[in-house]
Design an enzyme around this catalytic site. Structure first.
Site: not given
Ligand SMILES: C[S@@+](CC[C@H](N)C(=O)[O-])C[C@H]1O[C@@H](n2cnc3c(N)ncnc32)[C@H](O)[C@@H]1O
Length: 263
Positions: A40, A62, A174
């Site tokens: 991803d 995406k 998100m």
């Molecule tokens: C589609 S979701 C996937 C979540 C992922 N499966 C998880 O368990 O963290 C994507 C969202 O995760 C959050 N996210 C992922 N990595 C991040 C990071 N390093 N710092 C802050 N937010 C993060 C953000 O809110 C982002 O929009």
């Protein structure tokens, strides 16, 4: 990690919030031997660099709202490579089972009778809490944690607002480009505008940023770069931040480095 003899196997692997040291040992082992990796957009470069040098890396993420591949196409690719007898990784940011469409993928794999396994990862909310050094369940002010997002297609009011008590910590994935909309939704649904919140952008990565606010200030605050996550609730109080600042762990790390201790 066992290699099946005839048909391949798909691993749904959590890549964690970004820092490669936060991968599980099992994820690192599977990454080192997988032949195909479907990843991803949120998977960081240093994590991808841990893949086998000859692995086929496929970007299915995406970017800026543009879908590179549909979910059906991703499912078909997983099945296609597994049927060739390959070890396939579906590599997702954070934990694969949280906000990652793993449900659809597991269903497709089950239907196709492909063996699969989940390798959990550190989810973004936990990475963000570590970055901000707050306990999501600090027993003095919190009794429950809600992992949620408002970006669901399933309409406006699917959240059970009655379950959100003043001692709930809300981790909002998100949050999108407009924090003001998120703040407005929370306030409209009975959360006090003075409720503390923390925005963590790029948790555990070199670009990490942490902002301490409350919901009223969040509505006007500058947007931090994606990916970002909001932690809302009494655990995010600034007072606690001052307390934490006086106990910066770096002090101890620096001490350890100067004494040449391995940490
Ligand atoms: C589609 S979701 C996937 C979540 C992922 N499966 C998880 O368990 O963290 C994507 C969202 O995760 C959050 N996210 C992922 N990595 C991040 C990071 N390093 N710092 C802050 N937010 C993060 C953000 O809110 C982002 O929009």
């Amino acid at each position: 990690v066992s290699r099946p003899l005839q048909s391949g196997k798909v691993y749904l692997v959590g890549a964690g919030p970004g820092h490669p040291d936060l991968l599980t040992l099992k994820a690192a082992k599977v990454l080192a031997l997988a032949e195909v990796v479907l990843f991803d957009a949120l998977v960081s470069g240093p994590v991808l660099a841990m893949a086998h040098p000859e692995a086929l890396l496929i970007d299915v993420g995406k970017r800026a709202g543009r879908k590179l591949l549909t979910q059906d196409e991703i499912n078909r690719l997983l099945i296609h490579y597994a049927r060739q007898g390959k070890i396939v990784i579906r590599l997702k940011g954070g934990d694969p089972l949280l906000f990652g469409r793993a449900g659809e993928e597991m269903e497709a794999l089950r239907d196709a009778r492909i063996e699969f396994e989940i390798i959990p990862g550190i989810t973004a909310a936990v990475g963000a809490a570590a970055a901000a050094r707050i306990s999501l369940t600090d027993r003095r002010v919190a009794s429950q944690v809600l992992f949620t997002t408002f970006s669901r297609e399933s309409g406006e009011n699917w959240l059970n607002w009655a379950a959100i008590t003043p001692d709930t910590t809300i981790a909002i994935y998100m949050p999108g480009a407009h924090y003001s909309q998120v703040a407005a939704r929370l306030v409209e649904n009975g959360i006090a505008p003075g409720t503390p919140c923390v925005v963590v952008s790029n948790a555990t990565r070199a670009e990490e940023q942490v902002r301490w606010l409350n919901l009223a200030a969040l509505a006007e605050g500058e947007r931090l770069p994606a990916p970002s996550l909001l932690l809302v609730g009494r655990v995010a109080a600034k007072k606690a931040e001052h307390w934490r600042e006086s106990f910066r762990p770096e002090m101890f790390l620096r001490d350890a480095e100067s004494k040449n201790l391995s940490i």
